[in-house]
Design an enzyme around this catalytic site. Sequence first.
Site, PDB file in Angstrom:
ATOM      1  N   HIS A 301       2.992   4.107  10.555  1.00  0.00           N
ATOM      2  CA  HIS A 301       2.260   2.931  10.064  1.00  0.00           C
ATOM      3  C   HIS A 301       2.836   1.685  10.704  1.00  0.00           C
ATOM      4  O   HIS A 301       4.049   1.597  10.906  1.00  0.00           O
ATOM      5  CB  HIS A 301       2.359   2.832   8.532  1.00  0.00           C
ATOM      6  CG  HIS A 301       1.314   1.937   7.958  1.00  0.00           C
ATOM      7  ND1 HIS A 301       1.476   0.577   7.894  1.00  0.00           N
ATOM      8  CD2 HIS A 301       0.089   2.214   7.481  1.00  0.00           C
ATOM      9  CE1 HIS A 301       0.379   0.055   7.366  1.00  0.00           C
ATOM     10  NE2 HIS A 301      -0.480   1.007   7.114  1.00  0.00           N
ATOM     11  N   ASP A 358      -3.426   8.387   4.696  1.00  0.00           N
ATOM     12  CA  ASP A 358      -4.434   9.348   5.155  1.00  0.00           C
ATOM     13  C   ASP A 358      -3.926  10.780   5.184  1.00  0.00           C
ATOM     14  O   ASP A 358      -4.703  11.708   5.366  1.00  0.00           O
ATOM     15  CB  ASP A 358      -4.935   8.955   6.556  1.00  0.00           C
ATOM     16  CG  ASP A 358      -5.741   7.679   6.505  1.00  0.00           C
ATOM     17  OD1 ASP A 358      -6.519   7.524   5.557  1.00  0.00           O
ATOM     18  OD2 ASP A 358      -5.575   6.828   7.393  1.00  0.00           O
TER      19      ASP A 358
HETATM   20  N1  CMC Z   1       2.842  10.935  16.090  1.00  0.00           N
HETATM   21  C1  CMC Z   1       3.708  10.888  17.127  1.00  0.00           C
HETATM   22  N2  CMC Z   1       4.261   9.746  17.609  1.00  0.00           N
HETATM   23  C2  CMC Z   1       3.910   8.593  17.001  1.00  0.00           C
HETATM   24  C3  CMC Z   1       3.020   8.573  15.911  1.00  0.00           C
HETATM   25  C4  CMC Z   1       2.483   9.796  15.449  1.00  0.00           C
HETATM   26  N3  CMC Z   1       1.634   9.821  14.426  1.00  0.00           N
HETATM   27  N4  CMC Z   1       2.852   7.296  15.504  1.00  0.00           N
HETATM   28  C5  CMC Z   1       3.607   6.548  16.303  1.00  0.00           C
HETATM   29  N5  CMC Z   1       4.251   7.323  17.210  1.00  0.00           N
HETATM   30  C6  CMC Z   1       5.200   6.883  18.219  1.00  0.00           C
HETATM   31  C7  CMC Z   1       4.487   6.254  19.398  1.00  0.00           C
HETATM   32  O1  CMC Z   1       4.183   7.193  20.390  1.00  0.00           O
HETATM   33  C8  CMC Z   1       5.488   5.218  19.839  1.00  0.00           C
HETATM   34  O2  CMC Z   1       6.470   5.876  20.579  1.00  0.00           O
HETATM   35  P1  CMC Z   1       7.224   5.103  21.805  1.00  0.00           P
HETATM   36  O3  CMC Z   1       7.926   3.929  21.172  1.00  0.00           O
HETATM   37  O4  CMC Z   1       8.163   6.133  22.352  1.00  0.00           O
HETATM   38  O5  CMC Z   1       6.143   4.706  22.750  1.00  0.00           O
HETATM   39  C9  CMC Z   1       6.155   4.765  18.542  1.00  0.00           C
HETATM   40  O6  CMC Z   1       5.995   5.863  17.626  1.00  0.00           O
HETATM   41  C10 CMC Z   1       5.512   3.526  17.941  1.00  0.00           C
HETATM   42  O7  CMC Z   1       4.116   3.768  17.824  1.00  0.00           O
HETATM   43  P2  CMC Z   1       3.009   2.632  17.965  1.00  0.00           P
HETATM   44  O8  CMC Z   1       1.697   3.266  18.265  1.00  0.00           O
HETATM   45  O9  CMC Z   1       3.508   1.591  18.907  1.00  0.00           O
HETATM   46  O10 CMC Z   1       3.049   2.027  16.515  1.00  0.00           O
HETATM   47  P3  CMC Z   1       1.915   1.160  15.895  1.00  0.00           P
HETATM   48  O11 CMC Z   1       2.528   0.399  14.802  1.00  0.00           O
HETATM   49  O12 CMC Z   1       1.225   0.390  16.968  1.00  0.00           O
HETATM   50  O13 CMC Z   1       0.859   2.236  15.368  1.00  0.00           O
HETATM   51  C11 CMC Z   1      -0.264   3.823  14.030  1.00  0.00           C
HETATM   52  C12 CMC Z   1       0.734   2.650  14.056  1.00  0.00           C
HETATM   53  C13 CMC Z   1      -0.651   4.095  12.582  1.00  0.00           C
HETATM   54  C14 CMC Z   1      -1.534   3.462  14.815  1.00  0.00           C
HETATM   55  C15 CMC Z   1       0.430   5.062  14.665  1.00  0.00           C
HETATM   56  O14 CMC Z   1       1.571   5.403  13.924  1.00  0.00           O
HETATM   57  C16 CMC Z   1      -0.523   6.262  14.766  1.00  0.00           C
HETATM   58  O15 CMC Z   1      -1.256   6.372  15.761  1.00  0.00           O
HETATM   59  N6  CMC Z   1      -0.530   7.161  13.743  1.00  0.00           N
HETATM   60  C17 CMC Z   1      -1.475   8.277  13.726  1.00  0.00           C
HETATM   61  C18 CMC Z   1      -2.827   7.800  13.239  1.00  0.00           C
HETATM   62  C19 CMC Z   1      -2.829   7.503  11.756  1.00  0.00           C
HETATM   63  O16 CMC Z   1      -2.326   8.264  10.945  1.00  0.00           O
HETATM   64  N7  CMC Z   1      -3.472   6.370  11.393  1.00  0.00           N
HETATM   65  C20 CMC Z   1      -3.610   5.956   9.990  1.00  0.00           C
HETATM   66  C21 CMC Z   1      -2.852   4.708   9.707  1.00  0.00           C
HETATM   67  S1  CMC Z   1      -2.699   4.341   7.963  1.00  0.00           S
HETATM   68  C22 CMC Z   1      -4.272   3.953   7.399  1.00  0.00           C
HETATM   69  C23 CMC Z   1      -4.932   2.830   8.102  1.00  0.00           C
HETATM   70  O17 CMC Z   1      -4.348   1.789   8.401  1.00  0.00           O
HETATM   71  O18 CMC Z   1      -6.128   2.958   8.332  1.00  0.00           O
END
Ligand code: CMC
Length: 424
Positions: A301, A358
């Site tokens: 998140h 989720d």
């Molecule tokens: N699985 C594997 N690696 C992950 C995941 C995951 N679910 N989430 C983040 N990472 C890694 C990502 O690859 C990155 O690694 P690095 O620093 O080595 O490049 C690091 O963690 C930071 O990730 P980010 O994408 O820069 O973080 P963010 O804050 O931009 O994204 C997120 C947050 C929710 C989009 C992301 O964690 C994600 O894609 N999660 C899976 C999708 C998901 O469950 N979404 C629902 C979110 S909660 C409800 C809502 O808001 O709608």
Amino acid sequence: MCKIINLDINGYNYKLPVVSGTFYEKAINISKLRENTGLITFDPGLKNTGLSKSSISFIDGEKGILLYRGYPIEQIINKCSFVETSYLLLNGELPNSKQLESFSNQIKEFHYMNQEIYQIFDKIPDFYHPMGILSSFTCILTAFIKNKYLKEQDMYLHLLAKLPILAALTYRKKVGLPPSHVDKNLSYTSNILKMFFSFPKKYYETNPIITDALDKLLILHADHEQNCSTTTVRLLSSAHAGLFSSVSAGISALWGRLHGGANQAVIEMLENILKSGGNIQKWIEKAKNKKDPFRLMGFGHRIYKNFDPRARIIKKVAQKIISQLDMDNPILKLANELEEVAIQDSYFKEKKLYPNIDFYSGIIYQAIGIPKDMFTVMFALGRLPGWMAHWKEMRLNRDPIGRPRQIYIGYKKRNIVECVDEGI
Ligand code: CMC
């Protein structure tokens, strides 16, 4: 902390005011930065940008705190209904019993749909995604509102009443059932279930276990400060776009798989893990592999870096409904195991990736009987009061139109070269 930040650039000193919130959040006001220095800030994903002042909800991502208008989510979930929560978000205070009764009755007055909408509905191809239907029809609704000068409060009531009808119509069209109408004696959430699942000419008996689980899910989704879809709604509001079109845009943003669409993606992922033999470690390794685009859906998140308080509540709701309905649910078992393995893994620990809202919500939707491609529609029904409260707040704040800047990296100015047709 001081109220002014001194910024030294190329030997010049600039004084930037600090904006403070109720708690410890502080922001450097850079609104005059470009005017004074020629510089803008660069913040892809708006990770470190405060878009607005807001008093609707508060999150402390490190401590796992979520407040709606000051009330902890753990108290709201045990003491309030979704309708009370909607009133709270929209009006700033919880309703007393008279206000709640009046608000509930007012919503019921808008629980009808124009005949023309049913006719348009019949024409939609079956393969159109339910989120596309919800987003489009939220806009279409405005064409059939007879009174073009609706009072502001009536707009909110219209949407609270109409979105569940649109969602139920979508489901019933899918399964070949005619529309079902609300029962004025039922609660808001029981009516959603009735409109989805009742059969023609058969008495619909509500199931309190299911109603309670759905009501809790709606509450948990009701607001979450400046997330992607809410920011979309706020941006539209800043341009003085109407409420219905702003909510329609919010629904489209929510559809994305990194946002609300993740609830569908989680169940699909868990089903794939089961189908491929249930080797959890293999999928964890896949999620960690930077060459593989796969992510563990329902994990991570932007704000929560310790735990998501909504996920903790949802996990309990999922366990309760599965045991109360006496269901043998291999998906819930797998989800529990996957969570256990992931939270112990150093990759997930280091990156502070925990289950989000989720991760377990789809299990509850499945237990209720909602099809996978409608999970995000249910999320939208829950998020509606939050979107409306933010749309309203934006107008009241009189915030300027949202219009970020960019760092242009395209061609320098160039001229079109005349093409000489050489002929044959
Ligand atoms: N699985 C594997 N690696 C992950 C995941 C995951 N679910 N989430 C983040 N990472 C890694 C990502 O690859 C990155 O690694 P690095 O620093 O080595 O490049 C690091 O963690 C930071 O990730 P980010 O994408 O820069 O973080 P963010 O804050 O931009 O994204 C997120 C947050 C929710 C989009 C992301 O964690 C994600 O894609 N999660 C899976 C999708 C998901 O469950 N979404 C629902 C979110 S909660 C409800 C809502 O808001 O709608």
